[in-house]
Design a protein around this motif. Structure first.
Motif, PDB file in Angstrom:
ATOM      1  N   LEU A  41      72.205   4.008  44.530  1.00  0.00           N
ATOM      2  CA  LEU A  41      71.607   3.120  45.616  1.00  0.00           C
ATOM      3  C   LEU A  41      70.160   3.130  45.558  1.00  0.00           C
ATOM      4  O   LEU A  41      69.539   3.881  44.879  1.00  0.00           O
ATOM      5  N   THR A  42      69.785   2.143  45.284  1.00  0.00           N
ATOM      6  CA  THR A  42      68.690   1.463  44.860  1.00  0.00           C
ATOM      7  C   THR A  42      67.923   0.906  45.780  1.00  0.00           C
ATOM      8  O   THR A  42      66.443   1.418  46.153  1.00  0.00           O
ATOM      9  N   GLU A  43      67.583   0.376  46.707  1.00  0.00           N
ATOM     10  CA  GLU A  43      67.770  -0.196  47.444  1.00  0.00           C
ATOM     11  C   GLU A  43      68.719  -1.712  48.393  1.00  0.00           C
ATOM     12  O   GLU A  43      69.350  -1.793  47.113  1.00  0.00           O
ATOM     13  N   GLY A  44      68.000  -2.785  49.065  1.00  0.00           N
ATOM     14  CA  GLY A  44      68.816  -3.531  49.306  1.00  0.00           C
ATOM     15  C   GLY A  44      68.332  -4.377  48.655  1.00  0.00           C
ATOM     16  O   GLY A  44      67.285  -5.192  47.892  1.00  0.00           O
TER      17      GLY A  44
ATOM     18  N   GLY B  30      64.709   1.300  42.842  1.00  0.00           N
ATOM     19  CA  GLY B  30      64.129   0.240  43.817  1.00  0.00           C
ATOM     20  C   GLY B  30      62.981  -0.131  43.862  1.00  0.00           C
ATOM     21  O   GLY B  30      62.329   0.934  43.282  1.00  0.00           O
ATOM     22  N   GLN B  31      62.276  -0.901  45.068  1.00  0.00           N
ATOM     23  CA  GLN B  31      61.463  -1.411  44.949  1.00  0.00           C
ATOM     24  C   GLN B  31      60.490   0.097  45.488  1.00  0.00           C
ATOM     25  O   GLN B  31      61.645   0.523  46.638  1.00  0.00           O
ATOM     26  N   ARG B  32      59.099  -0.287  45.972  1.00  0.00           N
ATOM     27  CA  ARG B  32      58.634   0.458  46.418  1.00  0.00           C
ATOM     28  C   ARG B  32      57.698   0.387  47.794  1.00  0.00           C
ATOM     29  O   ARG B  32      57.148  -0.378  48.485  1.00  0.00           O
ATOM     30  N   GLY B  33      58.863  -0.272  48.780  1.00  0.00           N
ATOM     31  CA  GLY B  33      58.957  -1.071  49.882  1.00  0.00           C
ATOM     32  C   GLY B  33      57.479   0.226  50.443  1.00  0.00           C
ATOM     33  O   GLY B  33      57.016   0.929  51.059  1.00  0.00           O
ATOM     34  N   THR B  34      56.906  -1.360  51.458  1.00  0.00           N
ATOM     35  CA  THR B  34      55.964  -1.270  52.228  1.00  0.00           C
ATOM     36  C   THR B  34      55.969   0.034  53.654  1.00  0.00           C
ATOM     37  O   THR B  34      55.623   0.957  53.674  1.00  0.00           O
ATOM     38  N   THR B  35      56.925  -0.339  54.270  1.00  0.00           N
ATOM     39  CA  THR B  35      57.850  -0.324  55.731  1.00  0.00           C
ATOM     40  C   THR B  35      58.395   1.080  55.566  1.00  0.00           C
ATOM     41  O   THR B  35      58.892   1.905  56.048  1.00  0.00           O
TER      42      THR B  35
ATOM     43  N   MET C   7      66.473  -7.307  49.635  1.00  0.00           N
ATOM     44  CA  MET C   7      65.804  -7.695  50.571  1.00  0.00           C
ATOM     45  C   MET C   7      64.958  -6.656  51.590  1.00  0.00           C
ATOM     46  O   MET C   7      64.196  -6.894  52.359  1.00  0.00           O
ATOM     47  N   THR C   8      65.211  -5.435  51.139  1.00  0.00           N
ATOM     48  CA  THR C   8      64.894  -4.488  52.569  1.00  0.00           C
ATOM     49  C   THR C   8      64.981  -2.937  51.710  1.00  0.00           C
ATOM     50  O   THR C   8      66.127  -3.343  50.549  1.00  0.00           O
ATOM     51  N   SER C   9      63.908  -2.063  52.150  1.00  0.00           N
ATOM     52  CA  SER C   9      64.308  -0.381  51.776  1.00  0.00           C
ATOM     53  C   SER C   9      65.171   0.072  52.974  1.00  0.00           C
ATOM     54  O   SER C   9      65.817  -0.595  53.724  1.00  0.00           O
ATOM     55  N   LEU C  10      66.467   0.462  52.097  1.00  0.00           N
ATOM     56  CA  LEU C  10      67.568   0.620  52.493  1.00  0.00           C
ATOM     57  C   LEU C  10      67.261   2.794  53.463  1.00  0.00           C
ATOM     58  O   LEU C  10      66.677   3.483  52.500  1.00  0.00           O
ATOM     59  N   TYR C  11      67.989   3.003  55.007  1.00  0.00           N
ATOM     60  CA  TYR C  11      67.484   4.471  55.565  1.00  0.00           C
ATOM     61  C   TYR C  11      69.457   5.245  55.467  1.00  0.00           C
ATOM     62  O   TYR C  11      70.518   3.927  56.426  1.00  0.00           O
ATOM     63  N   LEU C  12      69.929   6.067  55.229  1.00  0.00           N
ATOM     64  CA  LEU C  12      71.245   5.847  55.073  1.00  0.00           C
ATOM     65  C   LEU C  12      71.289   7.608  55.987  1.00  0.00           C
ATOM     66  O   LEU C  12      70.451   8.082  56.115  1.00  0.00           O
ATOM     67  N   PHE C  13      72.255   8.054  56.514  1.00  0.00           N
ATOM     68  CA  PHE C  13      71.935   9.183  57.360  1.00  0.00           C
ATOM     69  C   PHE C  13      73.137  10.191  56.953  1.00  0.00           C
ATOM     70  O   PHE C  13      74.243   9.788  56.225  1.00  0.00           O
TER      71      PHE C  13
END
Length: 335
Positions: free
Chosen positions: A219-222, A288-293, A224-230
């Motif tokens: 996985l890299t990203e969404g 993936g992108q370097r998301g700010t959040t 239009m979002t950054s991803l977080y998985l458990f």
């Protein structure tokens, strides 16, 4: 449609009057002026600066050196919006720079959200009612930012009820290039992914997301979002990275013997503030992108970087997503 030969650098961020009351948003690592109505403006500046350095937009890089001037420029654009009849409310500002450092700002109204959606106190763990995941067999880590078991008074979401997203895994890999790492107007691969993976008439299009993966099936990203998985008793996010030299999909797959690649987050001209160390820096991240959040969540210790194989993604599992306009949202992987 912009091509690899003709594109602009851009970022999208949130303007929100309620951020003036946020102690977190007033932190000097997040903004140039305190208090500020802009959501993590310094992180957006950093990301644009990195892209300007990588693509040799020299005039843009010079202009972005003055963060307070950027803040004032954006205030001016918001004031112009108000003079034309706009309200002082939550707005999406889309900043575009051409190679000569001309700035264009597109403004549109976005729905209000509570501050807890922009700055959640923690990532809550998956619901105990969800389908069991092998990761739950591991010992919890204190780096999750909160307890990892739900008690009788606990809720699935933090205060403020973050938006619920429906998340689907893409059906094909997205090749990794500098354009998947750095934000430019050359972004047709996102549209291709959404067209491929989403239903033609989604029931909730505003909160439908697609998880991208690279040629290594990570996985890299969404879109239009950054991803977080458990995973492994903690929340993780796919690693990112930009090397000082060429970045192609082959960088992910091979590593020359004895060559020490720059670890993730390295810039041609580094400045204070890192994006978080990647556990696989020798391969320069997943792409993936370097998301700010995402950067904020890493800095707060709410998640860690770790590769995520597509083989571990399960329908029904809970995920978090985030971006620089909508903040953080809670979602579920669906067919």
């Amino acid at each position: 449609m912009p091509s690899e030969m003709s594109f602009q650098l851009f970022t999208s961020l949130r303007y929100d009057p309620q951020l003036l009351t946020s102690d977190e948003n007033s932190w000097d690592v997040l903004n140039f002026v305190s208090p500020s109505p802009f959501y993590m403006l310094r992180y957006h500046r950093d990301r644009m600066l990195e892209a300007a350095q990588h693509f040799d937009f020299h005039e843009v890089a010079k202009r972005l050196e003055n963060g307070k001037a950027l803040h004032n420029d954006l205030i001016h654009h918001v004031n112009q919006w108000a003079e034309k009849g706009g309200q002082d409310e939550a707005l999406k500002l889309r900043l575009l720079f051409d190679k000569d450092a001309n700035l264009e700002v597109d403004i549109s109204v976005v729905p209000p959200v509570p501050l807890e959606t922009l700055y959640p106190p923690s990532f809550e763990p998956p619901s105990a009612a969800s389908a069991p995941h092998p990761a739950k067999a591991f010992k919890p880590s204190p780096l999750t930012g909160g307890a990892l078991s739900l008690g009788p008074t606990d809720t699935l979401s933090p205060q403020g009820q973050p938006s619920t997203w429906l998340v689907r895994l893409d059906k094909a890999a997205t090749p990794s290039t500098p354009f998947t790492l750095l934000k430019t107007t050359h972004r047709d691969f996102y549209d291709t992914s959404r067209a491929r993976a989403l239903p033609k008439n989604p029931t909730t299009p505003a909160f439908a997301e697609v998880m991208l993966f690279n040629e290594c099936n990570e996985l890299t990203e969404g879109t239009m979002t950054s991803l977080y998985l458990f995973r492994g008793g903690r929340w993780i996010t796919p690693p990112v990275g930009v090397p000082t030299g060429e970045f192609t999909s082959s960088t992910l797959k091979t590593s020359e013997s004895g060559e020490d690649h720059c670890d993730e987050g390295e810039l041609r001209k580094p400045f204070a503030g890192r994006w978080g160390h990647s556990v696989r820096s020798a391969k320069v991240g997943a792409g993936g992108q370097r998301g700010t959040t995402r950067r904020w969540a890493l800095k707060k210790g709410m998640c860690m970087e770790e590769p995520v194989s597509v083989d571990t993604v399960q329908v029904g599992e809970n995920v978090w997503v985030s971006n620089g306009v909508r903040g953080f949202g809670y979602g579920k992987v669906v067919e």
